[in-house]
Design an enzyme around this catalytic site. Structure first.
Site, mmCIF file in Angstrom:
data_model
loop_
_atom_site.group_PDB
_atom_site.id
_atom_site.type_symbol
_atom_site.label_atom_id
_atom_site.label_comp_id
_atom_site.label_asym_id
_atom_site.label_seq_id
_atom_site.Cartn_x
_atom_site.Cartn_y
_atom_site.Cartn_z
ATOM 1 N N CYS A 88 38.403 -1.238 18.930
ATOM 2 C CA CYS A 88 37.982 -2.115 17.844
ATOM 3 C C CYS A 88 36.521 -1.780 17.549
ATOM 4 C CB CYS A 88 38.130 -3.568 18.276
ATOM 5 S SG CYS A 88 37.467 -4.712 17.071
ATOM 6 N N ASN A 139 44.943 -1.073 18.495
ATOM 7 C CA ASN A 139 46.329 -1.159 18.009
ATOM 8 C C ASN A 139 47.316 -1.490 19.123
ATOM 9 O OD1 ASN A 139 46.317 0.052 15.102
ATOM 10 N ND2 ASN A 139 44.933 1.326 16.294
ATOM 11 N N HIS A 181 46.918 -5.537 15.800
ATOM 12 C CA HIS A 181 46.079 -5.058 16.903
ATOM 13 C C HIS A 181 46.237 -6.023 18.071
ATOM 14 C CE1 HIS A 181 43.112 -2.034 14.977
ATOM 15 N NE2 HIS A 181 44.256 -2.008 14.326
ATOM 16 N N ARG A 216 45.680 8.702 13.008
ATOM 17 C CA ARG A 216 44.669 8.259 12.042
ATOM 18 C C ARG A 216 43.866 7.098 12.657
ATOM 19 N NH1 ARG A 216 42.355 4.215 10.000
ATOM 20 N NH2 ARG A 216 44.372 3.182 9.810
ATOM 21 N N ASP A 217 44.509 5.967 12.812
ATOM 22 C CA ASP A 217 43.812 4.784 13.333
ATOM 23 C C ASP A 217 43.246 5.060 14.728
ATOM 24 O OD1 ASP A 217 42.963 2.165 13.693
ATOM 25 O OD2 ASP A 217 44.778 1.303 12.866
HETATM 26 ZN ZN ZN Z 1 44.740 -0.506 13.140
#
Ligand code: ZN
Length: 308
Positions: free
Chosen positions: A242, A251, A211, A13-14
């Site tokens: 980012c 992350n 992160h 996801r991220d």
């Molecule tokens: Zn994240």
């Protein structure tokens, strides 16, 4: 017996939200299955958002359906608003993370409404879960983004994070996930915030999402561990940059995080050799992205032993 620390993989996801490479549905399922084989019991597998905004998640329902078939896995999904939340309930997701930013300006730019409106939507989502008799089947977590600082607003007050967490718990959140979305946190700040958060409730678990944008990701994990946090988010190969700093790392890398936590004498249940081998495959799948992290280059230390 070693204390158990759960690492929740968020790469699907991220990581995929910000990556350049688009991987197929089949590759996503392969990734999920192999990471389960490496001992993971929780993975954020997708996001319920309009496909026109984030086409990489247009297969959300299919991914949830397939992930739900895997025994022992809690596939979680991220939602930005009530509509996404209702779709997640309908999709039979086992865990839904509803995101609210502690920074008013970040909330406006990220989910298009103010914090008050987000809290009202969270309230409606909890009500809907109750009405549809899903109380025991679906966990709903409140994820507080930009808890340590914001790239739009700058400073974020500790009090604002605590207020939102308190309200989310009051409404009925099963868990609170504290996120350093843009990598502003430092280890002292992490200790101070979690000391206060943990006093809000002795029933609600708190997770941490760090992160490594400014190289403090794992040090912040250590600070949160020391305050009693037992759930950490991480992304394989540090996938996911980012959005506000092109080229910057995102992350914390799952494999580095798992290695550190095991080396410190906790049990993560993770098989690091299987995880490193999956990370090798991931670097082949993500043809247009560079993976980060250290362990994949250095390998395990000779005297390293897993605690399970
Ligand atoms: Zn994240």
């Amino acid at each position: 017996m070693f204390k158990f620390i759960r690492i929740r993989e968020v790469g699907l996801r991220d990581g995929l939200q910000l990556s350049r490479t688009r991987i197929s549905y089949e590759t996503k399922i392969k990734w999920i299955k192999r990471q389960c084989e490496a001992g993971f019991r929780e993975m954020e597998v997708t996001s319920f958002v309009p496909p026109s905004l984030l086409p990489q998640f247009s297969d959300a329902q299919k991914v949830v359906d397939e992930a739900n078939k895997i025994e022992d896995l809690i596939p979680s999904v991220l939602v930005p608003n009530l509509k996404g939340g209702l779709n997640a309930l309908k999709s039979h997701s086992k865990k839904v993370l509803f995101v609210i930013s502690a920074s008013e300006q970040h909330n406006l730019s990220n989910v298009n409404c103010d914090i008050k409106q987000s809290l009202l939507m969270f309230n409606d989502l909890i009500k809907e879960r109750k009405n549809s008799d899903l109380d025991k089947k679906v966990k709903i977590s409140g994820a507080i983004a930009t808890s340590f600082g914001c790239s739009i607003q700058g400073h974020v007050k500790e009090k604002d994070v605590l207020d939102i967490a308190d309200k989310l718990i009051d409404i009925g959140a099963d868990e609170i996930n504290i996120a350093d979305t843009v990598g502003y946190a430092n280890p002292n700040q992490v200790s101070n915030l979690f000391k206060k958060l943990i006093k809000l409730s002795d029933k609600t678990p708190f997770g941490a999402h760090f992160h490594d944008t400014r190289g403090m990701g794992l040090t912040n994990v250590k600070s949160a561990l020391d305050e009693g946090v037992t759930l950490f988010d991480a992304s394989l190969g540090g996938l996911g940059g980012c959005p506000f700093a092109p080229g910057a790392s995102g992350n914390i890398a799952t494999e580095d995080c798992a290695y550190m936590i095991e080396a410190m004498g906790y049990d993560t249940g993770i098989d690091l050799n299987k995880l490193i081998s999956l990370r090798k495959s991931l670097s082949k799948w993500m043809t247009e992205d560079t993976l980060l992290g250290n362990l994949s280059n250095s390998g395990l230390a000779k005297n390293f032993k897993l605690n399970h």
